[in-house]
Design an enzyme around this catalytic site. Structure first.
Site, PDB file in Angstrom:
ATOM      1  N   SER A  10     -12.377   5.792   4.826  1.00  0.00           N
ATOM      2  CA  SER A  10     -12.989   7.021   4.329  1.00  0.00           C
ATOM      3  C   SER A  10     -11.992   8.145   4.470  1.00  0.00           C
ATOM      4  O   SER A  10     -11.081   8.097   5.301  1.00  0.00           O
ATOM      5  CB  SER A  10     -14.268   7.351   5.115  1.00  0.00           C
ATOM      6  OG  SER A  10     -14.814   8.593   4.688  1.00  0.00           O
TER       7      SER A  10
ATOM      8  N   TYR B 285       0.815  -1.219   0.000  1.00  0.00           N
ATOM      9  CA  TYR B 285       0.000   0.000   0.000  1.00  0.00           C
ATOM     10  C   TYR B 285       0.846   1.265   0.000  1.00  0.00           C
ATOM     11  O   TYR B 285       0.379   2.331  -0.395  1.00  0.00           O
ATOM     12  CB  TYR B 285      -0.920   0.061   1.223  1.00  0.00           C
ATOM     13  CG  TYR B 285      -1.981  -0.988   1.323  1.00  0.00           C
ATOM     14  CD1 TYR B 285      -2.311  -1.820   0.259  1.00  0.00           C
ATOM     15  CD2 TYR B 285      -2.697  -1.147   2.509  1.00  0.00           C
ATOM     16  CE1 TYR B 285      -3.298  -2.779   0.376  1.00  0.00           C
ATOM     17  CE2 TYR B 285      -3.687  -2.099   2.635  1.00  0.00           C
ATOM     18  CZ  TYR B 285      -3.978  -2.925   1.572  1.00  0.00           C
ATOM     19  OH  TYR B 285      -4.959  -3.873   1.711  1.00  0.00           O
TER      20      TYR B 285
END
Length: 325
Positions: free
Chosen positions: A281, A67
């Site tokens: 989010s 990531y």
């Protein structure tokens, strides 16, 4: 930093006796559903959301070698540790290793993803990557280490795939023995992939992290994991914003009945069925909202209605693990 909020997040007990908070914050940033071409990981987008998540009370963070956000997480929690606002024991940190190139390729360098067939020494490669992960995190151990995929997509040799999984898993077991990983598990494994480990008499994974949401359900896999005391973690619990899931009419109706957002209803559906959830989010309100799950319940009829939105074929925002031998 809201310590009272973090204290109310329940945990589940893993099959090795350790605890895992039922809500974690997903640390993969980028866009792999909203553009015609794969954008890939964009770790620079993670700084503010991960900071907001820590401030909102998240103590469980889910990152990965590929990531590019291990350093970001290490820096963010490191500041809180340095200022005495947090202790390492309050954190639950997951990272993942052994990510192959995936179709479509997510624009990650060969240093972060690698073809298992082209590595001479899988154990050495995994050990080197794990050292790099701990260095980026600034930590001597992780709470959970996951094998990111069960194999390389292009591989057509089932015997090699099984042998490679076992070699990597044996290396993972050595990390537990020396205390560098408190628990180990897998990611994107099907029942047959799990069988390879279990039938070989290896340590049973503590966790199987897989894409799971109302449009991507696999009750048979859930039951298999449950029968072996493997906790299922749902990544992309909102389908990464794809397929109109958050506007599904059935889920929207239930959210109106409960006075909750559709996102909260989906997360609660997961939790009431025994899964750990990893929402992500960039919006401060939704980051906080995704923790506000423990003062309401979905009744059995509503749960069944959410189960019933399952399409005839799973809709996935990530690659399909059933195509991996």
């Amino acid at each position: 930093m809201n310590d009272s909020q973090s204290a109310v997040i329940p945990s589940l007990t893993l099959n090795n006796g350790r605890e895992i908070p039922v809500v974690g914050f997903g640390c993969a940033f980028g866009d792999w559903t909203g553009k015609d071409e794969m954008q890939g990981f964009r770790p620079e987008e993670s700084w503010r959301p991960m900071t907001l998540a820590l401030e909102a009370g998240y103590r469980h963070f889910d990152t990965a070698f590929c990531y590019g956000t291990e350093r970001h997480l290490g820096d963010i929690v490191g500041r809180a540790l340095a200022e005495g606002k947090l202790t390492r024991d309050e954190l639950f940190v997951t990272t993942k290793l052994a990510h192959p190139p995936t179709p479509p390729h997510v624009a990650i360098s060969h240093r972060l993803t690698w073809d298992w067939r082209k590595v001479d020494d899988l154990a050495a490669r995994v050990a080197d990557d794990f050292d790099r992960s701990k260095e980026m995190l600034g930590m001597g151990h992780v709470d959970l280490l996951l094998m990111h995929w069960p194999g390389t997509f292009e591989n057509q040799d089932a015997g090699f795939a099984k042998e490679a999984r076992l070699a990597i898993w044996e290396t993972f077991e050595s990390f537990v023995e020396r205390g560098d990983a408190h628990s180990i598990g897998v990611c994107n494994f099907t029942q047959s992939h799990l069988d390879d480990l279990i039938e070989a008499g290896r340590r049973v994974p503590a966790v199987n992290q897989t894409e799971y949401h109302p449009y991507c359900q696999d009750p048979e896999l859930l039951e298999f994991c449950r029968s072996h005391s493997i906790i299922v973690e749902a990544y992309a619990p909102f389908a990464s914003g794809a397929f109109g899931l958050l506007k599904d009419p059935v889920i929207s109706e239930i959210s109106e009945q409960l006075g909750r957002s559709t996102g909260q209803v989906i997360l609660k559906w997961h939790l009431q069925q025994g899964r750990v959830v990893l929402p992500k989010s960039g919006n401060a309100k939704r980051i906080a909202q995704n923790l506000e799950l423990f003062d309401f319940e979905i009744d059995e009829e509503q749960l069944a209605r959410i189960d019933g939105v399952k399409p005839s074929e799973a809709q996935r925002s990530a690659a399909d693990p059933t195509t991996v031998l």
